[in-house]
Write an enzyme that holds these catalytic residues in place. Structure first.
Site, PDB file in Angstrom:
ATOM      1  N   LEU A  42     -48.703 -12.331  18.713  1.00  0.00           N
ATOM      2  CA  LEU A  42     -48.372 -11.282  17.743  1.00  0.00           C
ATOM      3  C   LEU A  42     -48.682 -11.808  16.347  1.00  0.00           C
ATOM      4  CD1 LEU A  42     -44.801 -10.313  19.059  1.00  0.00           C
ATOM      5  CD2 LEU A  42     -46.874  -8.949  19.336  1.00  0.00           C
ATOM      6  N   HIS A  43     -49.470 -11.043  15.578  1.00  0.00           N
ATOM      7  CA  HIS A  43     -49.682 -11.462  14.191  1.00  0.00           C
ATOM      8  C   HIS A  43     -50.023 -10.314  13.249  1.00  0.00           C
ATOM      9  CE1 HIS A  43     -53.942 -11.125  15.233  1.00  0.00           C
ATOM     10  NE2 HIS A  43     -54.217 -11.146  13.935  1.00  0.00           N
ATOM     11  N   ARG A  44     -50.364  -9.120  13.762  1.00  0.00           N
ATOM     12  CA  ARG A  44     -50.743  -8.012  12.890  1.00  0.00           C
ATOM     13  C   ARG A  44     -49.557  -7.587  12.018  1.00  0.00           C
ATOM     14  NH1 ARG A  44     -56.284  -7.282  12.710  1.00  0.00           N
ATOM     15  NH2 ARG A  44     -57.119  -7.710  14.774  1.00  0.00           N
TER      16      ARG A  44
END
Length: 369
Positions: free
Chosen positions: A211-213
């Site tokens: 997860l990084h957005r």
């Protein structure tokens, strides 16, 4: 007088760029007519991670590091432009090759275009249709000012044609990310080794998540729901979660660290390329918001659930193993249960994702310049 090879300035700024640039730099080094000059803007600047990726991918040390570092989009883009211009001024008759869609991509392309220097964009024509994504703005603008546009999938040509870009500037060459995957798959680090180093070893099968957005990690409510989803999946199948530094910071700032306690989410630090490749290769299921991982899981034949409402890589959905599930917990959990019960979506590898995209790119460059 015999002229030497023409310089192709290859720009990297963030870790996803390294996997795209590595096979191109290698192919250029084999060319008698072109020679690479590698510029790192420093957009991703962690020394340990940078050195690890460069070493694992067999890339030479950058010829120039602009050391821009982290900042707002405007400041970072401006700093890259200011620091890149002297590099161009010192290179005789260069070509500028940019990859992907990060701030460094548009910044260096813009400087070159304004100075009348040819711009080459690798991974052109990808569109999510979501202008709220900074990467989408970078993609559209870079394509408009590029002289040569290399595409990874056939749908990209239709996107470029709709934006008025002449067909003769566009070349369908395949996916350089898959060049890197094919070359390094035999060297992938076994998951047991990666997880033992972290002191966490799941028994048997596991899911992998990243997860990084901003849309997923900047809102504490959304991030909390996604962590709860992973925890529920983890009740039946351990979830390995390598945490991007930005994601870890958002979890801590939102007071969500406790959501990981007592779960079978195995939170790790950032991983190198070979470790991530080993984890992906062995995973039963992948849940991600990463564009590159959508492509890599399709190439590996691993079922992938993309935690977004759109994707700029439609071939991974149309042909590959990818399914868009958005951010709704019920939809994510239903898709995960189905994938685990059935073995997940089957797919096939898209055309030209064969490990030879970089060779096709260099052949076009030699013909064009």
């Amino acid at each position: 007088m015999v002229k030497g090879p023409r310089t192709v300035i290859c720009v990297v700024g963030a870790r996803p760029n390294y996997m795209k640039a590595a096979p191109i730099v290698a192919a250029l080094r084999r060319s008698a007519r072109l020679a690479p000059l590698l510029v790192h803007t420093g957009q991703h600047y962690d020394p340990d991670m940078n050195e690890r990726f460069f070493a694992e991918l067999g890339m030479p040390a950058p010829d120039s590091n602009l050391e821009v570092g982290s900042a707002s989009h405007a400041v970072q883009t401006a700093q890259v432009m200011m620091r890149f211009e002297p590099v161009l001024d010192s290179a005789p008759d260069p070509i500028v090759l940019v990859v992907g869609d990060v701030n460094s991509t548009i910044a260096c392309a813009l400087v070159a275009a304004k100075k009348g220097i040819p711009v080459v964009h690798v991974e052109a024509g990808l569109r999510s249709g979501d202008r709220a994504m900074p990467e989408e703005i970078n993609r559209v603008l870079t394509d408009q000012i590029s002289d040569l546009l290399f595409t990874t999938e056939k749908s990209a040509a239709a996107n470029l044609a709709a934006e008025g870009i002449a067909a003769q500037r566009v070349h369908f060459v395949g996916n350089v990310m898959i060049d890197t995957l094919v070359a390094n798959l035999p060297r992938a680090i076994p998951p047991a080794e990666t997880l033992a180093t972290a002191g966490q070893i799941p028994a048997g099968r596991f899911a992998l998540s990243t997860l990084h957005r901003p849309a997923n990690v900047d809102d504490p409510v959304v991030l909390g729901r996604l962590l709860d989803c992973l925890a529920e999946i983890g009740a039946g199948l351990p979830v390995v979660l390598p945490l991007h530094p930005r994601t870890r910071a958002r979890i801590d700032a939102a007071g969500l660290t406790g959501r990981l306690d007592g779960t079978r989410i195995l939170a790790l630090g950032p991983q190198g390329y070979l470790a991530m490749l080993g984890l992906m290769k062995a995973a039963t299921l992948v849940l991600t918001d990463s564009g590159g991982i959508q492509e890599e899981t399709t190439a590996l034949g691993i079922p992938c659930l993309t935690l977004r409402d759109n994707t700029e890589r439609p071939s991974t959905v149309e042909f590959g193993t990818n399914t868009l599930v958005g951010r709704d917990p019920a939809r994510i959990l239903a898709a995960a249960r189905t994938a685990l019960a059935t073995g997940g979506k089957a797919g096939r590898i898209p055309e030209f994702w064969d490990g030879h995209a970089a060779d096709r790119i260099v052949a076009v460059l030699e013909d064009s310049f």
